[in-house]
Scaffold this active site. Structure first.
Site, PDB file in Angstrom:
ATOM      1  N   ASP A  38       0.854  -1.184   0.000  1.00  0.00           N
ATOM      2  CA  ASP A  38       0.000   0.000   0.000  1.00  0.00           C
ATOM      3  C   ASP A  38       0.894   1.238   0.000  1.00  0.00           C
ATOM      4  O   ASP A  38       1.657   1.453   0.955  1.00  0.00           O
ATOM      5  CB  ASP A  38      -0.911  -0.022   1.240  1.00  0.00           C
ATOM      6  CG  ASP A  38      -1.948   1.095   1.202  1.00  0.00           C
ATOM      7  OD1 ASP A  38      -1.723   2.082   0.456  1.00  0.00           O
ATOM      8  OD2 ASP A  38      -2.969   0.969   1.891  1.00  0.00           O
ATOM      9  N   ASP A 105      -0.279  15.395 -18.143  1.00  0.00           N
ATOM     10  CA  ASP A 105      -0.516  16.717 -18.746  1.00  0.00           C
ATOM     11  C   ASP A 105      -1.108  17.701 -17.732  1.00  0.00           C
ATOM     12  O   ASP A 105      -1.052  18.909 -17.932  1.00  0.00           O
ATOM     13  CB  ASP A 105      -1.496  16.567 -19.928  1.00  0.00           C
ATOM     14  CG  ASP A 105      -2.757  15.802 -19.536  1.00  0.00           C
ATOM     15  OD1 ASP A 105      -2.636  14.782 -18.837  1.00  0.00           O
ATOM     16  OD2 ASP A 105      -3.867  16.224 -19.915  1.00  0.00           O
ATOM     17  N   TYR A 128      -4.748  17.155  -7.874  1.00  0.00           N
ATOM     18  CA  TYR A 128      -4.146  15.987  -8.544  1.00  0.00           C
ATOM     19  C   TYR A 128      -2.894  16.420  -9.302  1.00  0.00           C
ATOM     20  O   TYR A 128      -1.820  15.827  -9.145  1.00  0.00           O
ATOM     21  CB  TYR A 128      -5.175  15.339  -9.478  1.00  0.00           C
ATOM     22  CG  TYR A 128      -4.577  14.381 -10.499  1.00  0.00           C
ATOM     23  CD1 TYR A 128      -4.103  13.132 -10.110  1.00  0.00           C
ATOM     24  CD2 TYR A 128      -4.499  14.740 -11.852  1.00  0.00           C
ATOM     25  CE1 TYR A 128      -3.550  12.265 -11.055  1.00  0.00           C
ATOM     26  CE2 TYR A 128      -3.959  13.872 -12.786  1.00  0.00           C
ATOM     27  CZ  TYR A 128      -3.483  12.633 -12.388  1.00  0.00           C
ATOM     28  OH  TYR A 128      -2.939  11.787 -13.320  1.00  0.00           O
ATOM     29  N   TRP A 160      -4.729  11.480 -21.466  1.00  0.00           N
ATOM     30  CA  TRP A 160      -5.933  10.832 -22.002  1.00  0.00           C
ATOM     31  C   TRP A 160      -5.699   9.322 -22.234  1.00  0.00           C
ATOM     32  O   TRP A 160      -5.913   8.796 -23.328  1.00  0.00           O
ATOM     33  CB  TRP A 160      -6.363  11.516 -23.307  1.00  0.00           C
ATOM     34  CG  TRP A 160      -6.741  12.967 -23.172  1.00  0.00           C
ATOM     35  CD1 TRP A 160      -6.453  13.822 -22.142  1.00  0.00           C
ATOM     36  CD2 TRP A 160      -7.470  13.758 -24.118  1.00  0.00           C
ATOM     37  NE1 TRP A 160      -6.958  15.079 -22.381  1.00  0.00           N
ATOM     38  CE2 TRP A 160      -7.589  15.065 -23.596  1.00  0.00           C
ATOM     39  CE3 TRP A 160      -8.031  13.484 -25.360  1.00  0.00           C
ATOM     40  CZ2 TRP A 160      -8.246  16.089 -24.269  1.00  0.00           C
ATOM     41  CZ3 TRP A 160      -8.686  14.506 -26.032  1.00  0.00           C
ATOM     42  CH2 TRP A 160      -8.792  15.791 -25.490  1.00  0.00           C
TER      43      TRP A 160
END
Ligand SMILES: NC(=O)c1ccc[n+]([C@@H]2O[C@H](COP(=O)([O-])OP(=O)(O)OC[C@H]3O[C@@H](n4cnc5c(N)ncnc54)[C@H](OP(=O)(O)O)[C@@H]3O)[C@@H](O)[C@H]2O)c1
Length: 303
Positions: A38, A105, A128, A160
């Protein structure tokens, strides 16, 4: 890489599953998921590194819940920055070691009118992106501080991503079967990247004599979410899929119609020439050819 002790973190994610498919049956490669280690626990990370003593680490694990990250600041920093710091520390002290780390990105604010270069100023819009940027910075700082190190790091910024897991393309194909109308964002630009292709890039980089650094890792071409949705749905239609939505009838909507807790960059396009030069490859595949192959795979699995 074939004979180097290798640890791959994030085995159950899209990027991790693609790496598993590439390296199936290699006894020198160990795949690590949340159950084995973890990444919230620095003790578990240290114990895993001591147990396997890897020469190569590929970190495909990440906290990727972009909107939830706005509430989970500490957790996203732990997984996206502290965990890679421990990996970088370990590899920087390993003779001829290599660390490959996936980034994003979302480290950019998207205000540039052209494709982003590796040297461009970063400016993440949300937590993030901030946590991923911290991960990049910490890796670079650790290697910079070890001037005698014989090891290398590669930070692969991609965008993406689609593979074996939840992603935009799968969502569009599902919605096209369920609904007779579809609205998709037309004013955010980027490059869809296949997890399978990224796994191949990782193999090539590790085998290359490329220098440590950040590499924008995306195929050739560019599109928008609307362009990607139309292309994927059109491809599925040509393959005989029964769809309610006609690709020509997919409506184009501005991103402002879909407010989210974490804003997304309007421009996610990244220039891939540095990576091409490092690998001595003149052209990467166009995103359309990869998406086309992917849709074929999804459609054949549905039949
Ligand atoms: N997806 C995209 O569109 C995109 C775009 C740009 C960059 N990237 C970057 O590309 C990389 C791979 O993305 P992806 O699409 O493969 O992501 P993904 O499918 O969300 O996979 C992430 C993996 O990280 C694991 N993970 C999360 N928290 C963990 C923890 N505490 N301990 C251990 N493992 C943990 C997850 O484990 P569980 O399976 O147990 O949850 C999951 O398997 C990431 O670095 C991401 O930032 C992705």
């Amino acid at each position: 890489m074939q004979d180097s002790r290798t640890l791959i973190f994030g085995k159950d994610g899209q990027a991790g599953k693609a790496l598993q498919a590439k390296f199936a049956n290699n006894p020198h490669i160990n795949f690590i998921g949340r159950n084995e280690c973890d990444l919230e626990s620095t003790d578990q990370i240290s114990a895993t590194l001591q147990k396997f003593k890897p020469q190569i680490i590929i970190n495909a694990a990440a906290y990727t819940a972009v909107d939830k990250a706005e509430q989970e600041i500490e957790l996203s920093n732990q997984i996206n920055a502290t965990a890679p710091r421990l990996m970088a520390k370990y590899i920087s002290q390993t003779p001829n070691g290599q660390l490959v780390h996936y980034s994003t990105d979302y480290v950019f604010d998207g205000s540039k009118n052209f494709s982003y270069l590796e040297s461009d100023l970063t400016g993440p819009l949300g937590q993030y992106g901030k946590s991923k940027l911290s991960g990049e910075i910490t890796i670079q700082d650790i290697f910079k501080s070890k001037t005698n190190s014989t090891s290398k790091y590669f930070i692969l910024r991609t965008s993406w991503v689609y593979g074996d897991g939840s992603n935009f393309i799968k969502k569009m194909l599902r919605l096209a079967q369920e609904r007779d109308q579809l609205k998709v964002i037309f004013d955010q630009h980027g490059v869809p990247s296949s997890a399978e292709w990224l796994a191949q890039i990782v193999i090539q980089l590790i085998a290359s004599d490329a220098k440590s650094g950040i590499y924008h890792s995306v195929p050739d071409g560019q599109t928008t979410w609307h362009g990607l949705a139309c292309f994927a749905i059109q491809t599925a239609k040509e393959l005989g899929c029964t769809l309610k939505v006609n690709p020509q009838a997919i409506q184009a909507s501005p991103a402002t119609e879909y407010p989210l807790p974490a804003p997304r960059p309007y421009n996610s396009r990244m220039d891939n020439h540095k990576l091409k030069d490092a690998l001595q490859i003149a052209h990467f595949p166009q995103w359309e050819s990869q998406v086309s192959e992917y849709v074929k795979k999804i459609v054949s699995q549905q039949k």
